[in-house]
Design a protein around this motif. Structure first.
Motif, PDB file in Angstrom:
ATOM      1  N   ILE A   9       0.869  -0.964  -0.047  1.00  0.00           N
ATOM      2  CA  ILE A   9      -0.136   0.055   0.054  1.00  0.00           C
ATOM      3  C   ILE A   9       0.764   1.184   0.098  1.00  0.00           C
ATOM      4  N   GLY A  10       0.728   2.132  -1.059  1.00  0.00           N
ATOM      5  CA  GLY A  10       1.283   3.325  -1.136  1.00  0.00           C
ATOM      6  C   GLY A  10       1.107   4.333  -0.063  1.00  0.00           C
ATOM      7  N   VAL A  11       1.804   5.247   0.648  1.00  0.00           N
ATOM      8  CA  VAL A  11       1.541   6.007   1.649  1.00  0.00           C
ATOM      9  C   VAL A  11       2.147   7.489   1.061  1.00  0.00           C
ATOM     10  N   LEU A  12       1.162   8.400   0.908  1.00  0.00           N
ATOM     11  CA  LEU A  12       1.279   9.713   0.209  1.00  0.00           C
ATOM     12  C   LEU A  12       1.443  10.526   1.425  1.00  0.00           C
ATOM     13  N   ILE A  13       2.882  10.847   1.820  1.00  0.00           N
ATOM     14  CA  ILE A  13       2.852  11.899   2.819  1.00  0.00           C
ATOM     15  C   ILE A  13       3.191  13.370   2.276  1.00  0.00           C
ATOM     16  N   MET A  14       1.943  14.086   2.696  1.00  0.00           N
ATOM     17  CA  MET A  14       1.683  15.481   2.041  1.00  0.00           C
ATOM     18  C   MET A  14       2.295  16.656   3.110  1.00  0.00           C
ATOM     19  N   GLY A  70      10.996   8.437   8.991  1.00  0.00           N
ATOM     20  CA  GLY A  70      10.359   8.107  10.386  1.00  0.00           C
ATOM     21  C   GLY A  70       9.148   7.259  10.176  1.00  0.00           C
ATOM     22  N   LEU A  71       8.430   7.772   9.583  1.00  0.00           N
ATOM     23  CA  LEU A  71       6.922   7.149   9.447  1.00  0.00           C
ATOM     24  C   LEU A  71       7.138   5.757   8.512  1.00  0.00           C
ATOM     25  N   GLN A  72       7.893   5.816   7.535  1.00  0.00           N
ATOM     26  CA  GLN A  72       8.309   4.570   6.953  1.00  0.00           C
ATOM     27  C   GLN A  72       9.073   3.459   7.688  1.00  0.00           C
ATOM     28  N   ASP A  73       9.636   3.934   8.443  1.00  0.00           N
ATOM     29  CA  ASP A  73      10.559   2.879   9.689  1.00  0.00           C
ATOM     30  C   ASP A  73       9.459   2.233  10.604  1.00  0.00           C
ATOM     31  N   LYS A  74       8.527   3.240  11.165  1.00  0.00           N
ATOM     32  CA  LYS A  74       7.442   2.931  11.988  1.00  0.00           C
ATOM     33  C   LYS A  74       6.559   1.965  11.368  1.00  0.00           C
ATOM     34  N   LEU A  75       6.046   2.276  10.361  1.00  0.00           N
ATOM     35  CA  LEU A  75       5.226   1.265   9.560  1.00  0.00           C
ATOM     36  C   LEU A  75       5.886   0.078   9.363  1.00  0.00           C
ATOM     37  N   GLU A  76       6.953   0.220   9.030  1.00  0.00           N
ATOM     38  CA  GLU A  76       7.829  -1.048   8.651  1.00  0.00           C
ATOM     39  C   GLU A  76       7.847  -2.196  10.036  1.00  0.00           C
ATOM     40  N   GLN A  77       7.700  -1.322  11.231  1.00  0.00           N
ATOM     41  CA  GLN A  77       7.887  -1.933  12.607  1.00  0.00           C
ATOM     42  C   GLN A  77       6.523  -2.535  12.813  1.00  0.00           C
ATOM     43  N   LEU A  78       5.277  -2.006  12.397  1.00  0.00           N
ATOM     44  CA  LEU A  78       3.906  -2.283  12.731  1.00  0.00           C
ATOM     45  C   LEU A  78       3.393  -3.387  11.792  1.00  0.00           C
ATOM     46  N   ALA A  79       3.883  -3.068  10.567  1.00  0.00           N
ATOM     47  CA  ALA A  79       3.457  -3.877   9.558  1.00  0.00           C
ATOM     48  C   ALA A  79       4.538  -4.242   8.432  1.00  0.00           C
ATOM     49  N   PRO A  80       5.322  -5.214   8.571  1.00  0.00           N
ATOM     50  CA  PRO A  80       6.444  -5.436   7.860  1.00  0.00           C
ATOM     51  C   PRO A  80       5.957  -5.736   6.469  1.00  0.00           C
ATOM     52  N   GLY A  81       6.624  -4.927   5.655  1.00  0.00           N
ATOM     53  CA  GLY A  81       6.461  -5.078   4.076  1.00  0.00           C
ATOM     54  C   GLY A  81       5.201  -4.786   3.499  1.00  0.00           C
ATOM     55  N   GLN A  82       4.480  -4.027   4.030  1.00  0.00           N
ATOM     56  CA  GLN A  82       3.232  -3.830   3.754  1.00  0.00           C
ATOM     57  C   GLN A  82       2.811  -2.360   3.045  1.00  0.00           C
ATOM     58  N   PHE A  83       3.619  -1.466   3.491  1.00  0.00           N
ATOM     59  CA  PHE A  83       3.633  -0.005   3.283  1.00  0.00           C
ATOM     60  C   PHE A  83       4.954   0.418   2.657  1.00  0.00           C
ATOM     61  N   LEU A 303       1.319   9.332  13.528  1.00  0.00           N
ATOM     62  CA  LEU A 303       1.195   9.141  11.841  1.00  0.00           C
ATOM     63  C   LEU A 303       0.887   7.891  11.651  1.00  0.00           C
ATOM     64  N   ALA A 304       1.940   6.846  11.971  1.00  0.00           N
ATOM     65  CA  ALA A 304       1.734   5.263  11.534  1.00  0.00           C
ATOM     66  C   ALA A 304       0.339   4.794  11.846  1.00  0.00           C
ATOM     67  N   GLU A 305      -0.014   5.041  13.281  1.00  0.00           N
ATOM     68  CA  GLU A 305      -1.415   4.341  13.653  1.00  0.00           C
ATOM     69  C   GLU A 305      -2.522   5.008  12.953  1.00  0.00           C
ATOM     70  N   SER A 306      -2.579   6.246  12.497  1.00  0.00           N
ATOM     71  CA  SER A 306      -3.800   6.942  11.886  1.00  0.00           C
ATOM     72  C   SER A 306      -3.528   6.299  10.317  1.00  0.00           C
ATOM     73  N   VAL A 307      -2.512   5.853   9.789  1.00  0.00           N
ATOM     74  CA  VAL A 307      -2.342   5.234   8.497  1.00  0.00           C
ATOM     75  C   VAL A 307      -2.939   3.782   8.337  1.00  0.00           C
ATOM     76  N   LEU A 308      -2.831   3.199   9.391  1.00  0.00           N
ATOM     77  CA  LEU A 308      -3.195   1.846   9.656  1.00  0.00           C
ATOM     78  C   LEU A 308      -4.746   1.874   9.679  1.00  0.00           C
ATOM     79  N   GLU A 309      -5.137   3.068  10.405  1.00  0.00           N
ATOM     80  CA  GLU A 309      -6.736   3.119  10.688  1.00  0.00           C
ATOM     81  C   GLU A 309      -7.337   3.471   9.254  1.00  0.00           C
ATOM     82  N   ALA A 310      -6.691   4.377   8.233  1.00  0.00           N
ATOM     83  CA  ALA A 310      -7.345   4.572   7.102  1.00  0.00           C
ATOM     84  C   ALA A 310      -7.160   3.348   6.110  1.00  0.00           C
TER      85      ALA A 310
END
Length: 317
Positions: A9-14, A70-83, A303-310
């Protein structure tokens, strides 16, 4: 468009964007002014502000890059390989549309968009989302968005910690004798947002009240800053006016908490640290400011938890 589908899943950080160097200031300012080049006087003034903050460096660019990493790192911790994260800036390259296009070129078909601003306004976050949505529709990418995260518990904790630290600094510098007012601030917007029923102002007050309560601060108020110079009226009072009023009320110290911003940039480093500080000094008021969030782990988690919720919204599409 790439024929190879990427299941991530792509994450567009604006974010707002900033020039990369002094040479880019004119093009950046022209983009903000919707294609109208600034006058030489306006250009010189903006360049002067950048020069004033440690000799023309562009901290927002570096900070935004750091927040994206930092967000990429955190997403990788929470959901490896998904974002996989991409950047899209409002007024500088890579523009929002560039970020979406890059996702499409990489074979991304589903994405989440998030803005590095916790509070929603149709004139700010809403504008970012509109541009991303239009480009995503054109590129065949299904997208969901984080609209706001102004009451996320981890964001509130990070801000509360900073307010407590700032008050301690002021107390230590004055043996607890100062009469301190906490001023929460954010970027002003044109007054017409009130007629639109825009939630921006209310959300800022909600964040301020929640942080003040958690930090046991009773003596606080909300103020605006960094209004644009247009003919239409902008939300006020501006912090420079508020400082005058606070001084007249007998306060000798102020802690500014710019909760509408998440990074060290021009509106903080110049408008507060130089302009507001000079005004406070002239009024005989000591002014300190909370540290910005930048890459604070709690902000990255917000940020990471908000992305996971979205992402859940994306799965329901």
């Amino acid at each position: 468009m790439s024929e190879h589908k990427d299941n991530r899943i792509g994450v567009l950080i604006m974010s707002y964007g900033t020039p990369e160097s002094m040479d880019d200031v004119e093009a950046y300012y022209t983009h903000i002014r919707r294609g109208h080049a600034p006058t030489q006087e306006q250009l010189n003034e903006l360049k002067g502000r950048y020069e004033a903050i440690v000799g023309g460096v562009f901290p927002l660019r570096e900070n935004t890059n750091g927040q994206a990493a930092g967000l990429q790192d955190k997403l990788e911790q929470l959901a490896p390989g998904q974002f996989v994260c991409y950047q899209g800036l409002k007024h500088a390259r890579p523009y929002i549309e560039d970020g979406v296009e890059q996702m499409a070129n990489d074979g991304i078909t589903r994405a989440v968009g998030i803005v590095l601003a916790p509070h929603y306004s149709i004139m700010s976050v809403g504008g970012y989302i509109k541009r991303a949505q239009e480009k995503a529709a054109e590129a065949g990418i299904a997208m969901s968005f984080v609209k706001q995260y102004h009451l996320h518990p981890k964001l509130l904790k990070a801000l509360t910690d900073r307010v407590r630290d700032g008050l301690k600094r002021l107390a230590n510098a004055s043996d607890d004798e100062e009469k301190v007012k906490v001023l929460f601030s954010a970027h002003s917007l044109p007054e017409k947002i009130r007629e639109l029923g825009d939630p921006y102002e209310q959300q800022l007050l909600e964040t301020s009240a929640a942080v003040a309560k958690a930090a046991n601060v009773e003596d606080w108020q909300f103020t605006w800053q960094s209004a644009g110079r247009t003919r239409e009226p902008w939300l006020g009072p501006d912090i420079l006016e508020t400082l005058k009023a606070v001084a007249e009320e007998g306060y000798t110290a102020v802690l500014v908490a710019p909760i509408g911003f998440v990074s060290d940039h021009l509106e903080v480093l110049y408008d507060l640290d130089i302009e507001a500080k000079a005004e406070a000094k002239a009024l005989g008021v000591k002014l300190d400011r909370i540290a910005m969030l930048n890459r604070d782990p709690l902000y990255m988690e917000t940020l990471a938890e908000s992305v996971l919720e979205a992402q859940n919204g994306l799965n329901e599409q």
